[in-house]
Structure formats: C-alpha cells, structure tokens
Design an enzyme around this catalytic site. Structure first.
Site, PDB file in Angstrom:
ATOM      1  N   ASP A   1     -28.787 -40.641  33.087  1.00 27.52           N
ATOM      2  CA  ASP A   1     -28.486 -42.137  32.774  1.00 27.52           C
ATOM      3  C   ASP A   1     -28.692 -42.846  34.321  1.00 27.52           C
ATOM      4  OD1 ASP A   1     -27.218 -44.406  31.917  1.00 27.52           O
ATOM      5  OD2 ASP A   1     -26.491 -43.299  30.205  1.00 27.52           O
TER       6      ASP A   1
ATOM      7  N   GLU B   1     -29.970 -49.786  24.189  1.00 27.08           N
ATOM      8  CA  GLU B   1     -29.538 -50.698  25.435  1.00 27.08           C
ATOM      9  C   GLU B   1     -30.837 -50.669  26.342  1.00 27.08           C
ATOM     10  OE1 GLU B   1     -24.845 -50.609  25.647  1.00 27.08           O
ATOM     11  OE2 GLU B   1     -25.728 -49.274  26.952  1.00 27.08           O
TER      12      GLU B   1
ATOM     13  N   HIS C   1     -31.858 -47.048  30.515  1.00 23.89           N
ATOM     14  CA  HIS C   1     -30.914 -46.512  31.211  1.00 23.89           C
ATOM     15  C   HIS C   1     -31.406 -45.057  32.176  1.00 23.89           C
ATOM     16  CE1 HIS C   1     -27.091 -47.812  29.578  1.00 23.89           C
ATOM     17  NE2 HIS C   1     -27.578 -47.946  28.569  1.00 23.89           N
TER      18      HIS C   1
END
Ligand SMILES: [Zn+2]
Length: 754
Positions: free
Chosen positions: A181, A317, A254
């Site tokens: 991440d 995202e 990420h």
C-alpha cells in the site's frame, strides 16, 4: 450409502429435538441424547488412513482445547475416523455413542470435524463429559475469509501465524494478505530489491485520527517486510491449517511505497517518500508499457510464492488526476482507442487479468474494477456495498461480498467512550451477524456466482497485534456463522454460546478480544420532562455500578448506585441556566466504563421537526439534536445528523411559551469527508402562527483549523417555537477533497438557554 443414511435416520428418531449446539459456527444438524460419555484424560485413537499433517493437527487441537492426549492403550472412549466417498464436498459427521466415529469427505472436513468435537467436550470436576449426539455438517459458502492489512502497520510472522491459526479454528479458509500500500511494501521481490529496501520503510506516521486538527506526526522510521523464505513458511503453515492465502499487490492506486522505490514507474517521475499519512493519493502507477512489464515481473515472483488460485490486484481508489495530464497515459489511451481514464484503468486491469490467466491463476480486485468495463476473467470483491457484487454476479463473474456495512472490522463495535480509536463507522456484533452475502436484489440464477464473504481489517488505527485481536474477535465468530450456517441460530442463542463457551476459550488462547458485549445497553428516549436513559443488564445478569455528578451553579452533587437488571434514569430540562451531568456506568464483571456528559438546557428532549430531511445515512433520529450530548471526536456516525443539501430548516417546539435568551448550534468540519461548516445561520420565532425574523443571518468565518464550532445566536423573544435556517456553502472550494460538490453539513446539538 443408502444404508448409512438409513441408520443415521434411525438414530435421529430417538434423539431429542432442537438443541442449541455449542459449536461455532453452528452445524447443519445437531441432535443430542440425555446420556453422556465421561472420561478422565486420554482418548483411544485410531489414526489409520489419516495423513501425517492431519494426525499432527488433531493432536494439536486436542492439546489446545482440553489438554487431552491420545494413546493406543487408553481406557477412555475410542475415536475412529472413516473416509467417505461420493458425499457432499467438505462434509463431515460425528456420531457419539459408546464410542466416537468421525466420518469425513476430505482432509479439511476431518480437521473441521475434530474442531467441532473439541467444542462439544465439556470439562467437569473429575474429567471430561461428552453428550451422546449426532452432528452432520458442511459449509454454506466456499469463500470464508479474513483479511489483514500489514502495510499501514506491520505484523510479525508469528503474529500472522496466530491470526491464521485462530481463523482456521472458526472454519475460515481464506486469508487475504494485503501486502502493499502507500505506507509500506511488505513482500521481498528479488528482481526489485528497492521495493523493500526503500518501499518497506517510512520516515513518519501520523498521530491520532485523520480528522484531528492540527495534524501531527511521529518522526520515527517505521516498517518491515517478509523475506521470501518467511512468506513460504507462512504459506506452508496456512496450508497445514487448510487456509489458502490470497496475496494482494495493489495497482494502479495505493502505490506510493513502490513509487518511492521506483519513481520511474509513476507519471511524473518525481521522487517522493513512502507515505506517513493515511488516505488516497494522486500519484499512482503510470499505465505505460514499462510499468505493466514491471508489475508483471513482480507477479511472476508472487505466483511462485503463493500456490492458491486467486491473486488480488487491488484496483480501488485510483484517482485519475495524473493520468489525465500524462503524455504516456494519453498515448496508451489513443493507441488503444480508449475514451476516458476509467477505460484506461480497465485496460490496465485487463493486461493483468490476461497475464494471470495465462499463468493459470485468477485475478480478483475491489469493485472499482467494474468501472470502464470488467475484464473477462476477473472476480470482484464488493466493498462499497452489495451493488458492485450484484452487478458483477449478473455479468456471470465470481464475487466475494465484503460490504463496509457488515464486514469492515476497522469500524467501531460499540458506542461506549471506552472503545479505542477506530477509523469510524459502526459495525457491532449484531450487524455482522445479520450479514448475508446473497442480497435480495440478486436474481436467483446468479446466486452461484457469490463465492462467499470476508471481513476486512485495515490497520491505519491498529498499531499492534493486541488491537488486531480486539477488532476481530468476537466479531469473526459472528461472521463465521454468517458464512457457514445454512440457517443461523437466533442472535441470542449465538450470544449465549459465545459467552458460555467461546470467550473462555479465546481467553485461554490469550486472544485480546473485545469485551464490548459486556457493556450495558444504554437506550435514550424522550421523556415528559426531558430525556431518560435505560440501562439494561445483559443476558448474563451483569451488575453495573452507576456514578453520577450534577453541577449546578458551581455546586457539585454526587450519587452512586448499582443497577441489577433494568434502570431508567430521567434528566429534566432546565428551567434556567444550564446544568451539567456526568454519568459513569461501570461493569462489575470486567470493570469497563462508559462515560457520558449531558448538558441540560430548556430544549432537552424537545420535539424536533426536520423540515429539511437529513440524509438517510446520517440520521440517528430527532433526539440526537436535543439529547444534551455533544458528538465526540473523532466523530462517530450516530452522534451527528448529516445533511447533503445547501439549505437546512429545523423547527423546535420548546413546549412552553416564554422568553428565551440564546440558541446554540454546533457543527463539524472534516474536509477529507467533505464535511464543512455552513456559511450562515438565521433564526425565526413563531408569533400568531407566522414565522418572524428573530436573529441573524450570522456569517460563519471559514476556519479550517477547527474541528467543531458552535454558533451562539441571541433570541430574547417570547415564543414557544423556533425555526433554525442554515445555509451551507454552495460548493466545496477548489483545492479541497470533493471540490465542486455540495458539502455535507453535520450538526450534533441545538441548545436553547433561558
Ligand atoms: Zn502516466
């Protein structure tokens, strides 16, 4: 086969009906007799036909549950194992008469059968007791998962093993290991050593909650990673417990930790550090060919380490800000005839899908991979609700349901002030128990595409393993019921078994589970003279101690009493000034304390009419605004009323016509969640059936450094009804998250003071 089932049928006929089994997750069939087998230590066991691993696991289970040992010469009851052919996959049965017979279809079902058997054994003063019974069992869903984020915070090999061991005891079979991440890359990749040398470490970590202002950081180097040898060790360990690991390598979003190590695979090429802040970041992997090849080489090593079918590539995202301005990305779009950046993301995922499929694996990603068109072989993990899963299943793609509403174990599980900091949300045990991976809106013919469900454990606010266990247990037990049981027992039946049998077991296993279910149930309601709260003891007859203090005109008076069962405590609205109350409700069993402060004013418990309706997602009822309690920080959903309109009208009936001095309204600001202070506020009062202007508009000076701000508005008019008009900003200003959208307005309390 027919003969065997006929015999089982005869046995069932003679058994008592409808007993609650002590096994979690509850089996398909459980029938017990009024007779028991009693023994004092050893069991006579015949391991013939069982694999070495099964023999080891079974010996281990007997030791950890009851300290029971096996022997070939014991005088204790005999256990024998029978492998069945041509029966339902992963099914087993247990028959306890004068001896114990476990029948199973596969190694994993034999392991599960033995766990169930261990949960059936009770300890007595002289040894052990096992009720004569019959169990028949198999799982409802094939994907029963728990996830762990090791990027935001790192957990050691031993901790990960404990996590896997525990989950297998509750018949979970899939461990989703979130290895990369923005805040850390945790898996050694031999071809790209900088991923862990640089990407595995960050220089700082944010303190407190994301919404806390001002934001501060701990400036310590933080990180860690797993070597390939350690990964192999964990994979082998999981395999021995019948758990498959799904590794996750996040892309294209990420990816800040990877880009800190190899900035050449970003759009800008600019060198940035590994992130120390939580959130979503604009810098993501560039979609150029070099990046695709880089990631495929990483996947080559991942495939060699993880033998399972599924490889998770994230896909969530990923802001398109950089891609929109990147000449390389725009070139890829042009060459591949892609209309927009969502289609570019879809192209990116398709390249990985094709690559993994060629290698005999299956890609799985978060539900954002639906945007711009779902890749042909991809499976979808639905996290933003059930909708993504329904859409994917309707397109005949495999789906794992992990909706935030039921499956996010980084959410709060209790409302008490003693709950440790969490990301937000509210997912109590009951809510997890309600979870059904197959939503009503799904057409029946697509149900087989729902593989199951999973809880996700994101660790922004979980910095050590004790807290991981606190957030996961006992909620994982509720989830195990939702994923295993054909028909779940009632929540109360589950809770009783949990408290009687399983919490003591977790304690013995040194699991730092949450004791939230021991907290008193406190329910607020309006009363004639103000508000009242009811303290209800839990089903175990717990006793609570209540300590209260009342501050009036600088004088403090204190009280202390015990609540044995139910108690109703009323707080009157104040005739004059403000009275402050503080209550502590302490559980005598585990000494956890819930605290709340109440400010009693003239509007305490007054009828509130929402002329503008709050958003259904942030509407905890009309009492919230006049319950005398301010929302705590970091903010929790149930303490604030949220509006997504630019104008808000709220009417309050003060029940008595008289002159009131002042009205206070308090608002929340959390720009990350698009929540902003309003622009102005105005108050009207009712006179002869007409609203008359009373005060305002009071302008709000926009200060980002504050989290909560209270408006004080002069009234000084004799009236019984007031109307509060609030005007929010028309749009969120440029440069802030959600710029251009209507902001949220969050209110926790309206107070009218005489
Ligand atoms: Zn680019």
């Amino acid at each position: 086969m027919k003969c065997i089932f006929f015999l089982f049928f005869l046995v069932i006929m003679n058994l008592n009906i409808a007993q609650v089994s002590p096994i979690i997750p509850a089996p398909v069939v459980y029938q017990e007799l009024n007779e028991s087998l009693n023994f004092d230590g050893d069991l006579l066991v015949n391991f013939i036909g069982l694999s070495t691993n099964l023999q080891e696991q079974i010996t281990h289970l007997a030791a950890i549950y009851h300290g029971i040992q096996f022997s070939n010469f014991s005088s204790g009851p005999k256990i024998s194992f029978k492998k069945l052919e041509n029966v339902k996959q992963d099914s087993y049965s247990i028959n306890v008469s004068n001896e114990i017979v476990i029948s199973f279809s596969s190694d994993v079902s034999c392991y599960y059968a033995f766990i169930s058997l261990m949960q059936l054994i009770e300890t007595t003063s002289s040894g052990f007791k096992l009720k004569k019974c019959f169990v028949k069992d198999y799982p409802k869903f094939s994907w029963r998962g728990l996830h762990l984020d090791v990027s935001r915070h790192f957990f050691t090999v031993e901790e990960v093993k404990k996590y896997i061991d525990l989950m297998s005891l509750y018949k979970f079979n899939t461990f989703h290991w979130h290895l990369t991440d923005d805040q850390g890359w945790r898996i050694e990749i031999k071809n790209f050593p900088k991923l862990t040398e640089i990407g595995g470490w960050r220089d700082s970590t944010m303190n407190n909650h994301y919404s806390t202002k001002p934001r501060t950081y701990t400036r310590h180097k933080y990180g860690g990673y797993y070597t390939q040898e350690q990964i192999k060790e964990v994979v082998a360990y999981a395999n021995s417990k019948f758990v498959t690991i799904v590794p996750e390598i996040e892309m294209p979003g990420h990816s800040r930790a990877a880009l800190a190590a190899y900035p050449e695979y970003s759009c800008t090429g600019i060198q940035q550090g590994v992130e120390g802040l939580w959130g979503v970041f604009d810098d993501i992997f560039c979609s150029k060919e070099e990046t695709i090849l880089f990631l495929q080489k990483i996947l080559d090593e991942v495939i060699l380490l993880f033998p399972g079918k599924y490889i998770h590539v994230g896909g969530d995202e990923a802001p398109k800000t950089r891609w929109e301005k990147c000449t390389n990305c725009q070139k890829v779009m042009h060459e591949n005839n892609l209309k927009n950046e969502h289609q570019l993301q879809s192209y990116f995922i398709q390249r990985m899908d094709k690559y993994l499929t060629e290698k005999g694996r299956k890609l799985i990603g978060w539900d954002e991979i639906l945007e711009g068109g779902l890749s042909s072989n991809a499976a979808v993990m639905s996290w933003r609700g059930f909708e993504g899963g329904v859409e994917a299943a309707s397109q005949e793609h495999e789906v794992v349901m992990t909706p935030g509403s039921h499956c996010y174990f980084d959410h709060y599980q209790g409302k008490g002030s003693n709950e440790p900091i969490a990301i937000g949300g509210f997912t109590p045990l009951e809510k997890v128990y309600e979870f059904n991976p197959i939503p009503n809106q799904l057409n029946k013919k697509y149900e087989p595409y729902i593989l199951g469900g999973q809880a996700n454990v994101w660790t922004e606010y979980i910095s050590d393993f004790d807290k991981v266990e606190y957030m996961v247990y006992p909620r994982a037990l509720a989830l195990s019921q939702a994923l295993w049981c054909l028909e779940k027992p009632s929540f109360n039946a589950f809770k009783n078994v949990l408290m009687d049998k399983h919490l003591p077991f977790l304690k013995k296993m040194k699991v730092h589970y949450a004791k939230t279910i021991f907290s008193p149930k406190i329910e607020w309601e309006k009363s004639k003279k103000g508000v009242q709260f009811n303290i209800k003891s839990n089903d175990q007859g717990e006793i609570y101690e209540v300590e209260s203090s009342e501050i009036k005109n600088n004088k403090i008076s204190k009280m202390n009493f015990n609540v044995l069962q139910d108690e109703c405590i009323e707080i009157n609205r104040s005739e004059k000034d403000q009275i402050n109350y503080t209550y502590y409700v302490r559980s005598k069993n585990d000494s956890s304390t819930t605290q709340f402060n109440i400010q009693a004013t003239s509007s305490l418990g007054a009828p509130v009419k929402y002329i503008t309706q709050p958003s259904a997602s942030y509407n905890s009822g009309s009492l919230t605004l006049v319950d005398g309690q301010h929302g705590s920080l970091p903010w929790k959903r149930n303490e604030w009323i949220g509006f997504d309109t630019t104008e808000i009208d709220i009417e309050i009936d003060l029940l008595k016509r008289q002159k009131y001095k002042q009205l206070n309204v308090s608002f929340l600001s959390d720009e990350h969640s698009w929540i902003h202070f309003p622009e102005w506020i105005e108050v009207f009062y009712l006179r002869k059936g007409k609203w008359k202007h009373c005060s305002g508009p009071v302008q709000f000076s926009y200060l980002q450094s504050e989290q909560v701000r209270s408006f004080q508005i002069e009234l000084n008019k004799p009236t019984r009804n007031v109307l509060v008009k609030i005007k929010s900003l028309t749009v969120i200003p440029n440069g802030l998250p959600g710029a251009g959208h209507i902001p949220w307005t969050f209110i926790d309390e309206i107070e009218v003071v005489k």
